[in-house]
Scaffold this motif. Structure first.
Motif, mmCIF file in Angstrom:
data_model
loop_
_atom_site.group_PDB
_atom_site.id
_atom_site.type_symbol
_atom_site.label_atom_id
_atom_site.label_comp_id
_atom_site.label_asym_id
_atom_site.label_seq_id
_atom_site.Cartn_x
_atom_site.Cartn_y
_atom_site.Cartn_z
ATOM 1 N N GLN A 113 0.615 -1.462 0.085
ATOM 2 C CA GLN A 113 -0.056 -0.160 0.060
ATOM 3 C C GLN A 113 0.740 1.329 0.029
ATOM 4 O O GLN A 113 0.251 2.341 -0.057
ATOM 5 N N ASN A 114 1.911 1.026 -0.039
ATOM 6 C CA ASN A 114 3.186 2.185 -0.277
ATOM 7 C C ASN A 114 2.891 3.057 1.123
ATOM 8 O O ASN A 114 2.711 4.448 0.967
ATOM 9 N N VAL A 115 2.832 2.774 2.090
ATOM 10 C CA VAL A 115 2.420 3.610 3.459
ATOM 11 C C VAL A 115 3.632 2.826 4.691
ATOM 12 O O VAL A 115 4.105 1.968 4.454
ATOM 13 N N SER A 116 3.939 3.957 5.608
ATOM 14 C CA SER A 116 4.814 3.655 6.526
ATOM 15 C C SER A 116 4.437 2.329 7.496
ATOM 16 O O SER A 116 3.451 1.998 7.517
ATOM 17 N N LEU A 117 5.418 1.689 7.777
ATOM 18 C CA LEU A 117 5.142 0.402 8.588
ATOM 19 C C LEU A 117 4.278 0.961 10.142
ATOM 20 O O LEU A 117 3.400 0.419 10.574
ATOM 21 N N LYS A 118 5.153 2.357 10.444
ATOM 22 C CA LYS A 118 4.144 2.908 11.656
ATOM 23 C C LYS A 118 2.802 3.219 11.544
ATOM 24 O O LYS A 118 1.896 3.000 12.574
ATOM 25 N N TYR A 119 2.491 3.560 10.117
ATOM 26 C CA TYR A 119 1.093 4.087 10.038
ATOM 27 C C TYR A 119 0.202 2.872 9.782
ATOM 28 O O TYR A 119 -0.923 2.738 10.214
ATOM 29 N N ALA A 120 0.853 1.932 9.400
ATOM 30 C CA ALA A 120 0.168 0.594 8.963
ATOM 31 C C ALA A 120 -0.081 -0.282 10.476
ATOM 32 O O ALA A 120 -1.501 -0.364 10.727
ATOM 33 N N GLU A 121 0.897 -0.167 11.305
ATOM 34 C CA GLU A 121 0.674 -0.676 12.900
ATOM 35 C C GLU A 121 -0.521 0.231 13.666
ATOM 36 O O GLU A 121 -1.143 -0.400 14.131
ATOM 37 N N ARG A 122 -0.641 1.294 13.332
ATOM 38 C CA ARG A 122 -1.652 2.261 14.150
ATOM 39 C C ARG A 122 -3.065 1.701 13.624
ATOM 40 O O ARG A 122 -3.743 1.706 14.256
ATOM 41 N N LEU A 123 -3.117 1.806 12.269
ATOM 42 C CA LEU A 123 -4.317 1.337 11.800
ATOM 43 C C LEU A 123 -4.884 0.012 12.045
ATOM 44 O O LEU A 123 -5.837 -0.199 12.490
ATOM 45 N N PHE A 124 -3.885 -0.850 12.138
ATOM 46 C CA PHE A 124 -4.222 -2.227 12.643
ATOM 47 C C PHE A 124 -4.764 -2.459 13.910
ATOM 48 O O PHE A 124 -5.261 -3.147 14.342
ATOM 49 N N GLY A 125 -4.010 -1.394 14.680
ATOM 50 C CA GLY A 125 -4.331 -1.273 16.116
ATOM 51 C C GLY A 125 -5.737 -1.176 16.341
ATOM 52 O O GLY A 125 -6.458 -1.610 17.075
ATOM 53 N N ILE A 126 -6.080 -0.125 15.501
ATOM 54 C CA ILE A 126 -7.508 0.201 15.691
ATOM 55 C C ILE A 126 -8.675 -0.846 15.147
ATOM 56 O O ILE A 126 -9.655 -1.216 15.644
ATOM 57 N N LEU A 127 -8.055 -1.378 14.279
ATOM 58 C CA LEU A 127 -8.988 -2.313 13.425
ATOM 59 C C LEU A 127 -9.266 -3.581 14.417
ATOM 60 O O LEU A 127 -9.992 -4.236 14.473
ATOM 61 N N SER A 128 -8.082 -3.691 14.958
ATOM 62 C CA SER A 128 -7.984 -4.808 16.057
ATOM 63 C C SER A 128 -8.826 -4.593 17.389
ATOM 64 O O SER A 128 -9.452 -5.576 17.662
ATOM 65 N N SER A 129 -8.877 -3.265 17.734
ATOM 66 C CA SER A 129 -9.694 -3.065 18.943
ATOM 67 C C SER A 129 -11.155 -3.222 18.654
ATOM 68 O O SER A 129 -11.870 -3.364 19.637
ATOM 69 N N TYR A 130 -11.719 -3.003 17.438
ATOM 70 C CA TYR A 130 -12.893 -3.145 16.937
ATOM 71 C C TYR A 130 -13.236 -4.386 16.512
ATOM 72 O O TYR A 130 -14.216 -4.844 16.062
ATOM 73 N N GLU A 131 -12.307 -5.358 16.577
ATOM 74 C CA GLU A 131 -12.391 -6.973 16.184
ATOM 75 C C GLU A 131 -12.588 -7.068 14.756
ATOM 76 O O GLU A 131 -13.340 -8.155 14.282
ATOM 77 N N PHE A 132 -12.257 -6.302 14.001
ATOM 78 C CA PHE A 132 -12.339 -6.546 12.496
ATOM 79 C C PHE A 132 -11.349 -7.393 12.056
ATOM 80 O O PHE A 132 -11.597 -7.892 10.796
ATOM 81 N N VAL A 133 -10.328 -7.607 12.713
ATOM 82 C CA VAL A 133 -9.055 -8.376 12.354
ATOM 83 C C VAL A 133 -8.847 -9.314 13.444
ATOM 84 O O VAL A 133 -8.952 -8.948 14.350
ATOM 85 N N LYS A 134 -8.278 -10.410 13.072
ATOM 86 C CA LYS A 134 -7.849 -11.405 13.979
ATOM 87 C C LYS A 134 -6.202 -11.059 13.827
ATOM 88 O O LYS A 134 -5.483 -10.836 12.995
ATOM 89 N N THR A 135 -5.610 -11.310 15.112
ATOM 90 C CA THR A 135 -4.210 -11.033 15.302
ATOM 91 C C THR A 135 -3.441 -12.334 15.802
ATOM 92 O O THR A 135 -3.985 -12.908 16.674
ATOM 93 N N GLN A 136 -2.101 -12.238 15.111
ATOM 94 C CA GLN A 136 -1.470 -13.326 15.669
ATOM 95 C C GLN A 136 0.053 -13.020 15.960
ATOM 96 O O GLN A 136 0.467 -12.244 14.780
#
Length: 130
Positions: free
Chosen positions: A26-49
Motif C-alpha cells: 500500500q506504499n505506507v509507512s510501517l508505523k502508520y500501518a501498525e496504528r491502523l491495524f491497532g484500531i482495526l484490532s480493537s474493533y475486532e475487525f481483524v484477527k491478530t497473531q
C-alpha cells in the motif's frame, strides 16, 4: 481491509498477513500501518497473531463489513457540517436554522451510500458499473 481481503488465504485459517507486507503493497509507512491495524484490532475487525508467521487476517467475510462501520471506527465523522457531530445538536441556532434540514438529508444520503458498500464490493469493483 481491502488488501487483507485480496491477499488472505481463505483456505487456511492459520495464515496471517504481516503488517510489513500490507505497508509495502500500500506504499505506507510501517508505523502508520501498525496504528491502523491497532484500531482495526480493537474493533475486532481483524484477527491478530503475534510472532513468527504472525500478522492479521479479516475476522469476518469481506461482504460482512460496511464502509460506514470502518470509517466510524477510524474516527471519521460522516457529518456534512460540524453542528451535526453532536447528538443532540448543541448549536444555539439549530431551532431556527433554515439549512439544517438540508444537512440532515445529506447526512442520511451519505450514511445510506456507505452502508450499501462492503469490502467485497470494493474488491470486486462491480459497484461502480453504471
Amino acid at each position: 481491509m481491502i488488501d487483507l481481503a485480496e491477499n488472505q488465504d481463505y483456505n487456511n485459517s492459520n495464515a496471517f498477513i504481516s503488517t510489513r507486507e500490507v505497508a509495502t503493497r500500500q506504499n505506507v509507512s510501517l508505523k502508520y500501518a501498525e496504528r491502523l491495524f491497532g484500531i482495526l484490532s480493537s474493533y475486532e475487525f481483524v484477527k491478530t497473531q503475534r510472532g513468527k508467521g504472525g500478522g492479521y487476517r479479516l475476522n469476518r467475510a469481506p461482504e460482512d463489513y460496511t464502509v460506514t462501520e470502518i470509517l466510524l471506527a477510524m474516527d471519521e465523522d460522516l457529518s456534512p457540517v460540524s453542528c451535526m457531530k453532536c447528538d443532540p445538536n448543541k448549536c444555539e441556532r439549530a431551532s431556527k436554522c433554515k439549512t439544517l434540514p438540508m444537512w440532515r438529508k445529506l447526512g442520511s444520503i451519505i450514511n445510506s451510500f456507505f452502508d450499501g458498500i462492503t469490502i467485497a464490493d470494493l474488491v470486486s469493483e462491480n459497484i461502480w458499473e453504471v
